[in-house]
Design a protein around this motif. Sequence first.
Motif, mmCIF file in Angstrom:
data_model
loop_
_atom_site.group_PDB
_atom_site.id
_atom_site.type_symbol
_atom_site.label_atom_id
_atom_site.label_comp_id
_atom_site.label_asym_id
_atom_site.label_seq_id
_atom_site.Cartn_x
_atom_site.Cartn_y
_atom_site.Cartn_z
ATOM 1 N N PHE A 146 -13.644 2.758 -0.212
ATOM 2 C CA PHE A 146 -12.629 1.723 -0.186
ATOM 3 C C PHE A 146 -11.644 2.057 0.904
ATOM 4 O O PHE A 146 -11.037 3.112 0.882
ATOM 5 C CB PHE A 146 -11.888 1.628 -1.519
ATOM 6 C CG PHE A 146 -10.852 0.549 -1.516
ATOM 7 C CD1 PHE A 146 -11.172 -0.714 -1.944
ATOM 8 C CD2 PHE A 146 -9.581 0.796 -1.053
ATOM 9 C CE1 PHE A 146 -10.227 -1.714 -1.925
ATOM 10 C CE2 PHE A 146 -8.630 -0.207 -1.025
ATOM 11 C CZ PHE A 146 -8.957 -1.459 -1.466
ATOM 12 N N GLY A 147 -11.514 1.143 1.868
ATOM 13 C CA GLY A 147 -10.507 1.319 2.905
ATOM 14 C C GLY A 147 -9.492 0.227 2.740
ATOM 15 O O GLY A 147 -9.815 -0.843 2.254
ATOM 16 N N SER A 148 -8.280 0.489 3.199
ATOM 17 C CA SER A 148 -7.128 -0.346 2.877
ATOM 18 C C SER A 148 -7.426 -1.843 2.922
ATOM 19 O O SER A 148 -7.079 -2.566 2.019
ATOM 20 C CB SER A 148 -5.982 -0.024 3.827
ATOM 21 O OG SER A 148 -6.428 0.806 4.858
ATOM 22 N N PRO A 157 -4.191 -3.742 -9.803
ATOM 23 C CA PRO A 157 -5.618 -3.445 -9.617
ATOM 24 C C PRO A 157 -6.284 -3.213 -10.967
ATOM 25 O O PRO A 157 -5.921 -2.289 -11.678
ATOM 26 C CB PRO A 157 -5.605 -2.179 -8.774
ATOM 27 C CG PRO A 157 -4.258 -1.570 -8.979
ATOM 28 C CD PRO A 157 -3.325 -2.690 -9.302
ATOM 29 N N ARG A 158 -7.178 -4.098 -11.328
ATOM 30 C CA ARG A 158 -7.891 -3.923 -12.590
ATOM 31 C C ARG A 158 -9.056 -2.984 -12.358
ATOM 32 O O ARG A 158 -8.972 -1.788 -12.590
ATOM 33 C CB ARG A 158 -8.405 -5.274 -13.086
ATOM 34 C CG ARG A 158 -7.330 -6.138 -13.684
ATOM 35 C CD ARG A 158 -7.954 -7.346 -14.318
ATOM 36 N NE ARG A 158 -8.690 -8.105 -13.303
ATOM 37 C CZ ARG A 158 -8.151 -9.043 -12.547
ATOM 38 N NH1 ARG A 158 -6.883 -9.317 -12.669
ATOM 39 N NH2 ARG A 158 -8.871 -9.700 -11.666
ATOM 40 N N LEU A 177 0.816 -1.208 0.000
ATOM 41 C CA LEU A 177 0.000 0.000 0.000
ATOM 42 C C LEU A 177 0.852 1.261 0.000
ATOM 43 O O LEU A 177 0.424 2.302 -0.479
ATOM 44 C CB LEU A 177 -0.951 -0.009 1.202
ATOM 45 C CG LEU A 177 -2.031 -1.088 1.131
ATOM 46 C CD1 LEU A 177 -2.848 -1.101 2.397
ATOM 47 C CD2 LEU A 177 -2.923 -0.870 -0.073
ATOM 48 N N SER A 178 2.046 1.160 0.553
ATOM 49 C CA SER A 178 2.902 2.345 0.559
ATOM 50 C C SER A 178 3.562 2.555 -0.789
ATOM 51 O O SER A 178 4.135 3.607 -1.050
ATOM 52 C CB SER A 178 3.981 2.196 1.631
ATOM 53 O OG SER A 178 4.954 1.263 1.203
ATOM 54 N N GLY A 179 3.507 1.557 -1.650
ATOM 55 C CA GLY A 179 4.097 1.712 -2.969
ATOM 56 C C GLY A 179 5.501 1.152 -3.058
ATOM 57 O O GLY A 179 6.091 1.126 -4.130
ATOM 58 N N VAL A 236 -11.170 -1.560 -9.392
ATOM 59 C CA VAL A 236 -11.023 -1.419 -7.969
ATOM 60 C C VAL A 236 -12.370 -1.701 -7.328
ATOM 61 O O VAL A 236 -13.363 -1.067 -7.646
ATOM 62 C CB VAL A 236 -10.551 -0.007 -7.620
ATOM 63 C CG1 VAL A 236 -10.450 0.134 -6.124
ATOM 64 C CG2 VAL A 236 -9.239 0.258 -8.294
ATOM 65 N N ALA A 237 -12.392 -2.689 -6.480
ATOM 66 C CA ALA A 237 -13.645 -3.051 -5.844
ATOM 67 C C ALA A 237 -13.865 -2.185 -4.611
ATOM 68 O O ALA A 237 -13.003 -2.068 -3.768
ATOM 69 C CB ALA A 237 -13.625 -4.519 -5.462
#
Lengths: 238, 238
Positions: free
Chosen positions: B232-234, B72-73, B19-21, B75-76
């Motif tokens: 959307f949360g992490s 991520p295709r 998540l931080s990249g 994003v759900a």
Amino acid sequence: MTSLPLHERIRTDIESRILSGELKPGDKIPSEKELMSRYGCARMTVNKALSALNAAGLLDRRKRAGSYVARPRTVAMMLDVPDLPTELARRGQIYGFRLLDRRISDTRRWREIGKKIGCEGRVLVTHGVHFADDVPVAYEERLVSLAAVPEIESQDFANEPPGSWLLRHIPWTEAENCIGATGANAVTARALKVSIGTPCLSVERRTWRAAECITFVRQLYIAGSYELIARFGSTGRG
Amino acid sequence: MTSLPLHERIRTDIESRILSGELKPGDKIPSEKELMSRYGCARMTVNKALSALNAAGLLDRRKRAGSYVARPRTVAMMLDVPDLPTELARRGQIYGFRLLDRRISDTRRWREIGKKIGCEGRVLVTHGVHFADDVPVAYEERLVSLAAVPEIESQDFANEPPGSWLLRHIPWTEAENCIGATGANAVTARALKVSIGTPCLSVERRTWRAAECITFVRQLYIAGSYELIARFGSTGRG
DNA sequence: CAGCAATAAATGTCTATACATAATTGCCCA
DNA sequence: TGGGCAATTATGTATAGACATTTATTGCTG
């Protein structure tokens, strides 16, 4: 006969009995010990199935007390928020983007921009139109915090719209969509080549990375040209 | 110092690096063997962490190939599907419903009804308007399969709209929403007391219980009166 | 009978091992 | 060169056992 793995079979067995209403919220699920003798398998296998149902929010499990069918709090569905170029390619249409405007602004001088994006500092502001087979489908206004994404200042978006660029380059941790309807105004109607007041689907999205706002985007889809699909399927698997 | 379980620590370690990249889509995650020596634990423990990340959609795992950060295709996001009476009560508004029409039809005679609801047989068809503080906010057309829900034939919907009744009485396993925009037509405009062509948010929903279609509903919300929120949360956890 | 302590029952975590399955890699042979 | 087969490797599933943790229940005691 691909015969599902046993833990999945146990999982779907219980899951379907919950979803069909045979097991109601608050009902007790047999203990792991009982299930392991019922299915003739080891406890870890049962545990895997029940833990998955727990993670999916279908069960509440408490030590010593047992496993109970969870009472649903909010009916939440999965919404697939598509990346427009990807989505159109999947449908066999040709995607295009035209940048109408690109400027750098500052929330200290333009208050309403800071209000939209919810952060302070220099902001890249773009306006553009998405095309499918050379027909306009969506108008887009986007704000990007340059404090959060300085690299974007050097992009010209000739080949790729800002949204796709961001999706590919910038990870994010949280987002919020606001979905509504509105009529096209003078500016958007002209850009989309429709008449003023034409109904449009409006999607506003704010995206954060760890409490830092990255971008705000407002997209207007011409009515009928685009729809969002949200599903609630038995589980989060697929 | 409740020190998280090891598998959760492994999970959050990797998750936060995604998540931080630091780990980008397509990047390879160390193999289970490597992670088990790095954390000094058994493979099942690592496996539990990675399987959870896989189930959450953050990883793509392939046998022999290894584990990769998922790209991520679509994003759900979680979409809270509102029950209108509940939602309005939460906002402190007074909810009302007026039934405009109620009839029983049959898909064998009216083909387009069968097409909408996607099943055969007798169907209850209702039309009505939802009010907030005596102001119309939404028009609703609903089809309910009487084969699936025979009890509904005796309801008059004087106190409760069909949707809320169904929500309280009939369990369902799957649903699909289609969200778009449209202009009010002659019928809906008159019912909602707006002019023809007024932009409206359109929500169509089909609901199934184990492959059997229960109901189809189409709701038109007057632009501005109502919006859907998706978040959307992490992580999917609480 | 109230309060407290011991017990037992359930889930939570972890290990070490085994075999199954899929996919990549590379080797061999045509 | 190229196609196909086999070896290798990483994940997928499952087992049996161990100990930890939480908590409902039971039983003891004042």
